[in-house]
Design a protein around this motif. Structure first.
Motif, short mmCIF file in Angstrom:
data_model
loop_
_atom_site.label_atom_id
_atom_site.label_comp_id
_atom_site.label_asym_id
_atom_site.label_seq_id
_atom_site.Cartn_x
_atom_site.Cartn_y
_atom_site.Cartn_z
N UNK A 6 0.84 -1.21 0.00
CA UNK A 6 0.00 0.00 0.00
C UNK A 6 0.87 1.26 0.00
N UNK A 7 1.95 1.24 0.78
CA UNK A 7 2.86 2.38 0.82
C UNK A 7 3.51 2.57 -0.55
N UNK A 24 6.07 19.30 1.74
CA UNK A 24 5.22 18.29 2.37
C UNK A 24 3.85 18.15 1.70
N UNK A 25 3.56 19.01 0.76
CA UNK A 25 2.26 19.00 0.09
C UNK A 25 2.46 18.64 -1.38
N UNK A 26 1.84 17.55 -1.84
CA UNK A 26 2.00 17.17 -3.25
C UNK A 26 1.57 18.27 -4.23
N UNK A 27 0.72 19.18 -3.79
CA UNK A 27 0.27 20.27 -4.68
C UNK A 27 1.37 21.30 -4.92
N UNK A 34 9.21 14.40 2.37
CA UNK A 34 7.83 14.74 2.02
C UNK A 34 7.15 13.62 1.26
N UNK A 35 7.88 12.93 0.38
CA UNK A 35 7.33 11.79 -0.34
C UNK A 35 6.90 10.71 0.65
N UNK A 36 7.77 10.41 1.61
CA UNK A 36 7.42 9.40 2.61
C UNK A 36 6.24 9.86 3.46
N UNK A 39 3.04 9.69 1.43
CA UNK A 39 2.67 8.29 1.18
C UNK A 39 2.11 7.64 2.44
N UNK A 40 2.74 7.89 3.58
CA UNK A 40 2.22 7.36 4.85
C UNK A 40 0.83 7.91 5.14
N UNK A 41 0.66 9.20 4.94
CA UNK A 41 -0.64 9.83 5.18
C UNK A 41 -1.70 9.23 4.27
N UNK A 42 -1.35 8.97 3.01
CA UNK A 42 -2.30 8.41 2.04
C UNK A 42 -2.81 7.03 2.45
N UNK A 43 -2.02 6.29 3.23
CA UNK A 43 -2.47 4.96 3.64
C UNK A 43 -3.00 4.95 5.08
N UNK A 44 -3.21 6.14 5.62
CA UNK A 44 -3.82 6.24 6.95
C UNK A 44 -2.87 6.22 8.11
#
Length: 139
Positions: A6-7, A24-27, A34-36, A39-44
């Motif tokens: 998932x990561x 830290x913001x993909x935008x 920031x990528x890590x 990615x961690x945030x995206x998987x909860x």
């Protein structure tokens, strides 16, 4: 699907994102941490990310605890999807990559100015490798 996979998929989704030191913001842009974090945030997961670093640092020991606080545990052996690699491409330079598999990584490439998926060849010295602790699953 396990947490590492998932990561990895979350990192792949960020390929093409602009590079920005301390981003830290993909935008607006990401660096390797920031990528890590994204990615961690995206998987909860709830990441703990270091602050105050530069592109080159004589030591990074003060920031290594952030990995454990983010639910990562040291690992070794064969590289698995989602393993987080801390490498040293040059003296005083440290970089985080997320493994897709033993021969492909996802990372924020400062020279190319974006997050990329690349073959993992000419490997720099690996300092530490972490894997998500599945007992710490947040989602």
């Amino acid at each position: 699907m396990d947490d590492g996979a998932r990561l990895c998929l979350a990192a792949i989704d960020l390929v093409g994102t602009k590079f920005r030191l301390h981003g830290r913001d993909p935008k607006t842009g990401l660096d390797c941490i920031g990528l890590l974090t994204a990615s961690l945030t995206a998987i909860g997961r709830v990441p703990s990310d270091p602050r105050g670093y530069r592109l080159r640092n004589s030591t990074i020991n003060q920031w290594l605890g952030c990995a454990i606080a983010s639910g990562l545990v040291p690992t070794s052996g064969k590289i698995a999807p989602g393993d987080v690699l801390l490498v040293a491409p040059a003296p005083g330079q440290h970089h985080l990559c997320i493994a897709e598999n033993p021969s492909t990584i996802i990372h924020a490439h400062a020279g190319l100015r974006r997050v990329v998926r690349q073959a993992w060849c000419n490997r720099p010295a690996e300092r530490v490798r972490w894997r998500l602790d599945s007992s710490e699953r947040k989602s």
